[in-house]
Scaffold this motif. Structure first.
Motif, PDB file in Angstrom:
ATOM      1  N   GLU A 121      12.285  17.606  18.282  1.00 36.84           N
ATOM      2  CA  GLU A 121      12.761  18.192  19.542  1.00 36.84           C
ATOM      3  C   GLU A 121      11.775  17.912  20.673  1.00 36.84           C
ATOM      4  OE1 GLU A 121      13.329  22.317  18.773  1.00 36.84           O
ATOM      5  OE2 GLU A 121      15.134  22.017  17.545  1.00 36.84           O
ATOM      6  N   LEU A 122      10.493  18.029  20.374  1.00 35.99           N
ATOM      7  CA  LEU A 122       9.467  17.812  21.383  1.00 35.99           C
ATOM      8  C   LEU A 122       9.462  16.368  21.876  1.00 35.99           C
ATOM      9  CD1 LEU A 122       7.003  18.568  23.038  1.00 35.99           C
ATOM     10  CD2 LEU A 122       5.607  18.321  20.976  1.00 35.99           C
ATOM     11  N   LYS A 124      11.908  14.289  21.835  1.00 33.68           N
ATOM     12  CA  LYS A 124      13.116  14.086  22.637  1.00 33.68           C
ATOM     13  C   LYS A 124      12.891  14.577  24.069  1.00 33.68           C
ATOM     14  CE  LYS A 124      18.019  15.277  22.921  1.00 33.68           C
ATOM     15  NZ  LYS A 124      19.135  16.057  22.313  1.00 33.68           N
ATOM     16  N   MET A 125      12.259  15.738  24.224  1.00 33.42           N
ATOM     17  CA  MET A 125      11.963  16.272  25.555  1.00 33.42           C
ATOM     18  C   MET A 125      11.023  15.361  26.321  1.00 33.42           C
ATOM     19  SD  MET A 125      11.412  20.285  24.483  1.00 33.42           S
ATOM     20  CE  MET A 125      10.826  20.763  26.105  1.00 33.42           C
ATOM     21  N   GLU A 128      12.858  12.253  27.499  1.00 35.91           N
ATOM     22  CA  GLU A 128      13.732  12.546  28.641  1.00 35.91           C
ATOM     23  C   GLU A 128      12.918  12.613  29.928  1.00 35.91           C
ATOM     24  OE1 GLU A 128      15.606  16.150  27.433  1.00 35.91           O
ATOM     25  OE2 GLU A 128      17.132  15.142  26.203  1.00 35.91           O
ATOM     26  N   TRP A 129      11.716  13.190  29.852  1.00 36.04           N
ATOM     27  CA  TRP A 129      10.859  13.243  31.037  1.00 36.04           C
ATOM     28  C   TRP A 129      10.396  11.845  31.435  1.00 36.04           C
ATOM     29  CZ3 TRP A 129       5.638  11.951  31.673  1.00 36.04           C
ATOM     30  CH2 TRP A 129       5.114  12.267  32.931  1.00 36.04           C
ATOM     31  N   GLU A 211       4.422  18.844  31.708  1.00 33.64           N
ATOM     32  CA  GLU A 211       5.805  19.071  32.101  1.00 33.64           C
ATOM     33  C   GLU A 211       6.545  19.969  31.117  1.00 33.64           C
ATOM     34  OE1 GLU A 211       9.262  18.836  34.399  1.00 33.64           O
ATOM     35  OE2 GLU A 211       7.203  18.271  34.865  1.00 33.64           O
ATOM     36  N   VAL A 212       6.450  19.633  29.818  1.00 33.14           N
ATOM     37  CA  VAL A 212       7.221  20.419  28.834  1.00 33.14           C
ATOM     38  C   VAL A 212       6.603  21.793  28.604  1.00 33.14           C
ATOM     39  CG1 VAL A 212       8.077  18.339  27.698  1.00 33.14           C
ATOM     40  CG2 VAL A 212       6.021  19.448  26.825  1.00 33.14           C
TER      41      VAL A 212
END
Length: 212
Positions: A121-122, A124-125, A128-129, A211-212
């Protein structure tokens, strides 16, 4: 507040690290998320050119800050892994049987699956950034995952006895950093990038962390 000591603080014997919120001591697990600071320094070039362990540590640092359950799962996994590896040595010497592994295998599988789920999940985030940021969209991340399951533990059990180590699981994962060298020609940054490109790649990872 985080106090880092050599075992003493204000004339008293204390732990090497103390965590406080408004002056009240907290366990590390419960402190997670209170100090949202991202450090970027020269040593962070190792995120690209260093070992897989360094990149796993990067993922784990973010995971701890974002999810207290991640912190618990990581501690459970690492503790069980140490005990399991010791059992492999004892098994090779004929001092224990496979029955001794049941408890630790359960922890390894359950905690390991959670860690890998959250790492996926991380990443993927982060990707995306990267895609959305005009300065870093040439970079992308891949998760080289050593999937943990009962079946894979069974598959490698004979090899594990020979080498004395658990051969599958999150401790074998790697974060792959690639760069587009033109025309969506993505290549391994560590292998094909210049030192300057690797430095920009490491900066992208740290800004993604922020960012995340």
């Amino acid at each position: 507040e985080i106090v880092i000591t050599r075992g003493g603080f204000q004339g008293r014997k204390v732990m090497g690290k103390q965590y406080k919120v408004n002056g009240v001591g907290r366990q590390q697990q419960k402190f997670a998320g209170n100090l949202r600071v991202v450090w970027f320094g020269p040593e962070d070039l190792d995120l690209i050119s260093g070992s897989a362990a360094r990149r796993r540590s990067y993922l784990d640092e973010i995971g701890r800050q974002m999810d207290r359950e991640y912190e618990r799962a990581l501690k459970d996994y690492e503790d069980a892994l140490k005990r399991r590896n010791k059992l492999l040595d004892l098994l090779a010497e004929g001092k224990v049987t496979r029955n001794a592994f049941a408890y630790f295998d359960q922890i390894i599988v359950n905690a390991g699956k959670y860690l890998q789920l959250k790492r996926n999940e991380l990443i993927k985030m982060l990707n995306e950034w990267l895609v959305d940021d005009v300065n870093f969209r040439l970079f992308r991340l891949k998760y080289d995952e050593s999937k943990i399951s009962w079946e894979r533990l069974k598959q490698y059990e004979e090899q594990e006895v020979r080498v004395g180590n658990t051969l599958v699981g999150p401790h074998k994962d790697n974060l792959i950093v690639e760069m587009d060298f033109g025309g969506e020609n993505y290549q391994l940054l560590e292998k094909y990038g210049s030192r300057g490109q690797m430095r920009i790649g490491s900066l992208a990872l740290k800004l993604g962390e922020l960012e995340v």
